[in-house]
Design a protein around this motif. Structure first.
Motif, PDB file in Angstrom:
ATOM      1  N   GLY A 288       0.806  -1.228   0.000  1.00 17.27           N
ATOM      2  CA  GLY A 288       0.000   0.000   0.000  1.00 17.27           C
ATOM      3  C   GLY A 288       0.834   1.271   0.000  1.00 17.27           C
ATOM      4  N   ALA A 291       0.524   3.441  -3.216  1.00 17.24           N
ATOM      5  CA  ALA A 291      -0.764   4.153  -3.218  1.00 17.24           C
ATOM      6  C   ALA A 291      -0.728   5.306  -2.215  1.00 17.24           C
ATOM      7  CB  ALA A 291      -1.896   3.185  -2.877  1.00 17.24           C
ATOM      8  N   HIS A 292      -0.150   5.056  -1.057  1.00 21.00           N
ATOM      9  CA  HIS A 292      -0.020   6.116  -0.050  1.00 21.00           C
ATOM     10  C   HIS A 292       0.769   7.305  -0.597  1.00 21.00           C
ATOM     11  CE1 HIS A 292       1.255   8.415   3.354  1.00 21.00           C
ATOM     12  NE2 HIS A 292       2.477   7.941   3.319  1.00 21.00           N
ATOM     13  N   THR A 295      -1.329   9.239  -3.050  1.00 19.58           N
ATOM     14  CA  THR A 295      -2.495   9.948  -2.491  1.00 19.58           C
ATOM     15  C   THR A 295      -2.098  11.046  -1.512  1.00 19.58           C
ATOM     16  OG1 THR A 295      -2.753   8.212  -0.814  1.00 19.58           O
ATOM     17  CG2 THR A 295      -4.088   8.009  -2.804  1.00 19.58           C
ATOM     18  N   LEU A 304      -5.433   8.055  -9.625  1.00 20.21           N
ATOM     19  CA  LEU A 304      -5.299   6.733  -9.007  1.00 20.21           C
ATOM     20  C   LEU A 304      -6.670   6.069  -8.946  1.00 20.21           C
ATOM     21  CD1 LEU A 304      -3.569   4.603  -7.450  1.00 20.21           C
ATOM     22  CD2 LEU A 304      -4.342   5.721  -5.347  1.00 20.21           C
ATOM     23  N   LYS A 305      -6.837   4.984  -9.719  1.00 19.41           N
ATOM     24  CA  LYS A 305      -8.099   4.251  -9.651  1.00 19.41           C
ATOM     25  C   LYS A 305      -8.177   3.491  -8.329  1.00 19.41           C
ATOM     26  CE  LYS A 305     -10.084   4.949 -13.705  1.00 19.41           C
ATOM     27  NZ  LYS A 305     -11.515   5.147 -13.947  1.00 19.41           N
ATOM     28  N   GLY A 306      -7.076   2.930  -7.926  1.00 24.82           N
ATOM     29  CA  GLY A 306      -7.052   2.188  -6.679  1.00 24.82           C
ATOM     30  C   GLY A 306      -5.836   1.300  -6.589  1.00 24.82           C
ATOM     31  N   SER A 307      -5.694   0.649  -5.433  1.00 26.87           N
ATOM     32  CA  SER A 307      -4.612  -0.316  -5.256  1.00 26.87           C
ATOM     33  C   SER A 307      -5.174  -1.538  -4.545  1.00 26.87           C
ATOM     34  CB  SER A 307      -3.481   0.288  -4.421  1.00 26.87           C
ATOM     35  OG  SER A 307      -2.471  -0.689  -4.200  1.00 26.87           O
ATOM     36  N   VAL A 309      -4.079  -4.262  -2.399  1.00 23.78           N
ATOM     37  CA  VAL A 309      -2.948  -4.714  -1.595  1.00 23.78           C
ATOM     38  C   VAL A 309      -3.211  -6.161  -1.216  1.00 23.78           C
ATOM     39  CG1 VAL A 309      -1.592  -4.318   0.483  1.00 23.78           C
ATOM     40  CG2 VAL A 309      -2.625  -2.375  -0.712  1.00 23.78           C
TER      41      VAL A 309
ATOM     42  N   THR B 286      -7.419   7.248   3.322  1.00 23.14           N
ATOM     43  CA  THR B 286      -6.063   6.962   3.797  1.00 23.14           C
ATOM     44  C   THR B 286      -5.195   6.370   2.684  1.00 23.14           C
ATOM     45  OG1 THR B 286      -6.961   4.938   4.748  1.00 23.14           O
ATOM     46  CG2 THR B 286      -6.565   6.757   6.265  1.00 23.14           C
ATOM     47  N   GLY B 287      -5.813   5.972   1.575  1.00 22.06           N
ATOM     48  CA  GLY B 287      -5.072   5.638   0.351  1.00 22.06           C
ATOM     49  C   GLY B 287      -3.976   4.596   0.492  1.00 22.06           C
ATOM     50  N   GLY B 288      -4.151   3.606   1.343  1.00 25.87           N
ATOM     51  CA  GLY B 288      -3.134   2.569   1.481  1.00 25.87           C
ATOM     52  C   GLY B 288      -2.184   2.821   2.638  1.00 25.87           C
ATOM     53  N   TYR B 289      -2.337   3.953   3.302  1.00 29.11           N
ATOM     54  CA  TYR B 289      -1.391   4.324   4.360  1.00 29.11           C
ATOM     55  C   TYR B 289      -1.462   3.366   5.563  1.00 29.11           C
ATOM     56  CZ  TYR B 289       1.090   7.285   7.743  1.00 29.11           C
ATOM     57  OH  TYR B 289       1.971   7.778   8.683  1.00 29.11           O
ATOM     58  N   VAL B 309      -7.694  -0.477  -1.737  1.00 33.35           N
ATOM     59  CA  VAL B 309      -7.629   0.986  -1.766  1.00 33.35           C
ATOM     60  C   VAL B 309      -8.533   1.451  -2.898  1.00 33.35           C
ATOM     61  CG1 VAL B 309      -6.136   2.992  -1.995  1.00 33.35           C
ATOM     62  CG2 VAL B 309      -5.264   0.908  -0.901  1.00 33.35           C
ATOM     63  N   TYR B 311     -10.192   4.428  -4.335  1.00 37.31           N
ATOM     64  CA  TYR B 311     -10.107   5.869  -4.223  1.00 37.31           C
ATOM     65  C   TYR B 311     -11.228   6.569  -4.973  1.00 37.31           C
ATOM     66  CZ  TYR B 311      -7.212   9.520  -2.402  1.00 37.31           C
ATOM     67  OH  TYR B 311      -6.740  10.553  -1.651  1.00 37.31           O
ATOM     68  N   GLN B 312     -11.897   5.844  -5.839  1.00 36.91           N
ATOM     69  CA  GLN B 312     -12.952   6.475  -6.634  1.00 36.91           C
ATOM     70  C   GLN B 312     -14.272   5.754  -6.379  1.00 36.91           C
ATOM     71  OE1 GLN B 312     -11.435   6.248 -10.672  1.00 36.91           O
ATOM     72  NE2 GLN B 312     -10.159   8.056 -10.313  1.00 36.91           N
ATOM     73  N   SER B 362      -8.937  16.974   1.909  1.00 33.30           N
ATOM     74  CA  SER B 362      -8.712  18.364   1.491  1.00 33.30           C
ATOM     75  C   SER B 362      -9.802  18.705   0.489  1.00 33.30           C
ATOM     76  CB  SER B 362      -7.307  18.515   0.877  1.00 33.30           C
ATOM     77  OG  SER B 362      -7.129  17.614  -0.199  1.00 33.30           O
ATOM     78  N   PRO B 365     -13.583  17.953  -5.648  1.00 32.91           N
ATOM     79  CA  PRO B 365     -14.785  18.311  -6.399  1.00 32.91           C
ATOM     80  C   PRO B 365     -16.048  17.550  -5.948  1.00 32.91           C
ATOM     81  CG  PRO B 365     -13.129  17.246  -7.831  1.00 32.91           C
ATOM     82  CD  PRO B 365     -12.647  17.153  -6.448  1.00 32.91           C
ATOM     83  N   ILE B 366     -15.842  16.417  -5.212  1.00 34.37           N
ATOM     84  CA  ILE B 366     -16.984  15.568  -4.856  1.00 34.37           C
ATOM     85  C   ILE B 366     -17.671  16.081  -3.591  1.00 34.37           C
ATOM     86  CG2 ILE B 366     -17.679  13.161  -4.419  1.00 34.37           C
ATOM     87  CD1 ILE B 366     -14.699  12.449  -5.216  1.00 34.37           C
ATOM     88  N   LEU B 393      -9.064  19.328  11.367  1.00 35.77           N
ATOM     89  CA  LEU B 393      -9.045  20.623  10.668  1.00 35.77           C
ATOM     90  C   LEU B 393      -7.661  21.053  10.210  1.00 35.77           C
ATOM     91  CD1 LEU B 393     -11.636  22.457  12.910  1.00 35.77           C
ATOM     92  CD2 LEU B 393     -11.979  21.529  10.617  1.00 35.77           C
ATOM     93  N   TYR B 394      -6.819  20.095   9.837  1.00 34.72           N
ATOM     94  CA  TYR B 394      -5.458  20.455   9.473  1.00 34.72           C
ATOM     95  C   TYR B 394      -5.267  20.373   7.966  1.00 34.72           C
ATOM     96  CZ  TYR B 394      -5.542  19.388  14.387  1.00 34.72           C
ATOM     97  OH  TYR B 394      -5.883  19.330  15.711  1.00 34.72           O
ATOM     98  N   ARG B 396      -3.873  18.354   4.413  1.00 28.82           N
ATOM     99  CA  ARG B 396      -4.112  17.019   3.867  1.00 28.82           C
ATOM    100  C   ARG B 396      -3.244  15.937   4.533  1.00 28.82           C
ATOM    101  NH1 ARG B 396      -6.260  15.055  -0.830  1.00 28.82           N
ATOM    102  NH2 ARG B 396      -5.256  13.172  -1.601  1.00 28.82           N
ATOM    103  N   ARG B 398      -1.631  15.921   7.440  1.00 26.73           N
ATOM    104  CA  ARG B 398      -1.930  15.659   8.844  1.00 26.73           C
ATOM    105  C   ARG B 398      -3.316  15.036   9.014  1.00 26.73           C
ATOM    106  NH1 ARG B 398      -0.251  16.933  14.159  1.00 26.73           N
ATOM    107  NH2 ARG B 398      -2.051  17.201  15.501  1.00 26.73           N
ATOM    108  N   LYS B 400      -4.615  12.937   7.022  1.00 26.36           N
ATOM    109  CA  LYS B 400      -4.424  11.520   6.714  1.00 26.36           C
ATOM    110  C   LYS B 400      -3.805  10.789   7.920  1.00 26.36           C
ATOM    111  CE  LYS B 400      -2.786   9.182   2.527  1.00 26.36           C
ATOM    112  NZ  LYS B 400      -1.666   9.038   1.588  1.00 26.36           N
TER     113      LYS B 400
END
Lengths: 420, 420
Positions: A288, A291-292, A295, A304-307, A309, B286-289, B309, B311-312, B362, B365-366, B393-394, B396, B398, B400
């Protein structure tokens, strides 16, 4: 007498810095911000929560630099000694600041938490400092002056420190530094070691004047080359550095991947975005991480469509549709499986570029005949395929970093192929 | 005269540290390693690639500390000035070291790369130093002695530096420091701010002797509390600190999540592993984080089934089977969708614990009616569900971090529920 103008020293305070419990990221951020307005950092120093050490560091810094930044030790607990110490050092008395007190009260009210006296005490500031308002937290910054130096004390919490510097400190400092400019220009290369690059640049290095410095910064997969200069004449300096930068780009053209200081994930993100390409990942050993990295940037959802893992063989079968037979035949750590993962990610996620990555970062019970550090990466599009096998002989953390940076570079390369 | 025994100063060299281009992680690692063998770090200092600054830092360090560590500036390019400078400072002459030369030749031969004279020059060392062999790279470390201090120069590349310190430096230093011990004990709390904890510990803080320090280290989601002491009597110090640690644990028992200094991802990994539980993630913001954090540790393949992950929205539908209707009805940033993601991850990946996380880190558009920083986390098992809505409220990055740390804490909580 020493010329202190345009010079800064950064002092970070906290025992946690001296025992290795935390890593200082504040200093790098402050240094960048100061360079942009023409202030050069002479020195960074970290000392513990200990009065004498802090005072000695302050004395030495004030003797050398017009601007002294202090971070840390402003919290509400007993181990935070910076504020009373500064009050004493600058011979002031603590007084309650009404505006800060109201701000603290508002924060606690909003969060529905009881306000303790120790929280309100954060509104006590030395009467001989200018208060630097902290919108994002409870500990205000403080601005002192002594011996023609400006001493700025800031909380150590990174986003609070950044808020105060951005909103309160930089606008004031900009007005004080109007005749000194620092310019850095960086290009990023990949595929060649620093020694090899340096050989190519012998004549170039002999030619650059002494007031311009060339630095080599190697890291996994890339070498950054930075040109730096300082001057009172911004336009002339800019012109001079850009001329040398163009020559550098010309000399290293086959190795260059970016013309400014950016991470590979940023370079790849911009390249995908500019060319309306999307990616889908099947990550095994990087877990991941790629991807991290992608993102971290605003707009990631567009590229990024996705990952997927898939850390276990069973999941590679179930989610990616890779057969147990193939895994047995080729081994999970193989180019064939990485390629199948790449195509599966591309198809399942509907992306224009698919990436598959499988490798053995550290000793594990699976397939022990494969050398630890062996990593297979495949990157595929409808038209192209790129494969790489890496043997990274470091520890687990660094092997992961090497794998991720190599994958990003392959994505960058396949984008160039797509555009060719 | 100053007692320099058992004290160290760390000097890091490189313009990149003063302009904020790189973050110094070496100092923290060295500090931890030194503490373990009874050496306390007095000060860390970073200076540029500039002779006078380096010499002044050396003079000051040697005056204060028995052990001086220098990292950086030993590379093969012209901006690496540390070695000739040290040679000059210690009044030696450079001589070619045969063993290092052979090692360098072997590395280049193995990699099938031509050897340049600038690479071989890395085998030149001052004739008045002990060479510290660098198994993992080409620049050797150097051990000098002056004014009853030991000065150790190391390359700045982290894994090379770590290799030399581990293999060459620590075994030698251990023999020199036999009568001084430093002990740190840390407990980790979650759910309460440092002010609140400090209120609970007023009597405790009054009671601890002056030779033991209590420090508060807040970071997203947690506060670490550290007890530190130094002594010539290891057993007595250990006993004393452990007694206070037990009292600390008793006083804060409802907030404690770990009894030693670990990251939350490590705590969660161990807890999953010890209880034979597995997790499956569906990560949006979190995108894989989170998967990345969990796969930093050896043995991750036993507990992490995988992370999807997504993302969409389209991918949430396609991979997780969440209906477009549900996304429209509840909004993609909602408890309902996070919960559906958690169950989908649990089922698809065949895990005992499923995690779903969806939020707006952050501006994007969505669904712009949702406040930036709103994050929904759901953690589910067959028996339990836990949900959390966060407004962070930080920026992007932070936001995450806050989201990932909060998710890890919820995983930790649901494990406790499962075990209850």
């Amino acid at each position: 007498m020493i010329n202190k103008n345009n010079k800064a020293v950064l002092i970070t305070i906290g025992d946690e810095l001296l025992i290795g419990q935390t890593i200082d990221t504040n200093s790098a951020w402050i240094a960048q911000a100061l360079n942009k307005i023409g202030i050069a950092v002479l020195q960074r120093i970290a000392v513990g929560d200990e009065s004498q050490a802090i005072q000695e560091a302050l004395d030495a810094a004030i003797a050398k630099a017009k601007f002294v930044f202090i971070t840390g030790g402003l919290g509400p607990t007993a181990d935070d000694i910076t504020k009373p110490l500064l009050c004493n050092y600058f011979k002031g008395s603590l007084i309650r600041n009404k505006e800060v007190e109201e701000h603290i009260t508002a924060i606690f009210t909003k969060r529905n938490r009881p306000i303790l006296e120790r929280n309100l005490k954060q509104a006590d500031v030395p009467d001989n400092c200018k208060v630097l308002f902290n919108q994002l937290g409870t500990a205000p910054g403080m601005w002192f002056e002594k011996d023609h130096s400006i001493i700025i004390a800031l909380p150590g919490v990174p986003f609070e420190m950044m808020g105060i510097v951005t909103n309160e400190v930089l606008p004031k400092l900009k007005k004080l530094v109007t005749d000194h400019f620092i310019i850095h220009e960086t290009v990023i290369t990949a595929g060649q070691g620093e020694s090899f690059l340096a050989e190519k640049l012998i004549a170039f290095e002999n030619k650059i004047p002494t007031d311009i410095k060339l630095a080599y910064l190697p890291s996994p997969g890339i070498v950054k080359l930075r040109l730096t200069g300082q001057s009172t004449n911004q336009a002339a300096l800019q012109q001079k550095i850009l001329t040398f930068k163009e020559e550098l780009i010309y000399l290293l053209k086959d190795s260059i991947v970016a013309l400014e200081d950016k991470t590979l994930d940023k370079i790849v993100s911009e390249s995908l975005s500019n060319n309306h390409l999307t990616i889908g990942l099947a990550e095994s050993c990087t877990g991941g991480y790629i991807a991290h990295l992608l993102t971290q940037h605003v707009g990631a959802s567009q590229l990024l469509k996705g990952s997927l893992v898939c850390y276990q063989n069973e999941i590679k079968q179930r989610i990616l549709g890779i057969s147990a037979e193939d895994i047995n035949t080729y081994g999970v750590y193989s180019e064939t499986i990485a390629t199948k993962m790449a195509y599966a990610a591309k198809e399942l996620l509907g992306a224009s570029i698919g990436i598959g990555i499988s490798g053995k970062l550290s000793e594990d019970p699976i397939q022990s005949e494969i050398a630890t550090g062996t990593i297979f990466i495949s990157v595929v599009t409808n038209k192209h395929q790129i494969h790489q096998k890496i043997l990274s002989l470091y520890d687990r953390e660094r092997n992961k970093e090497v794998a991720a940076q190599a994958a990003l570079l392959l994505i960058w390369k396949i984008i160039q192929k797509e555009l060719a």
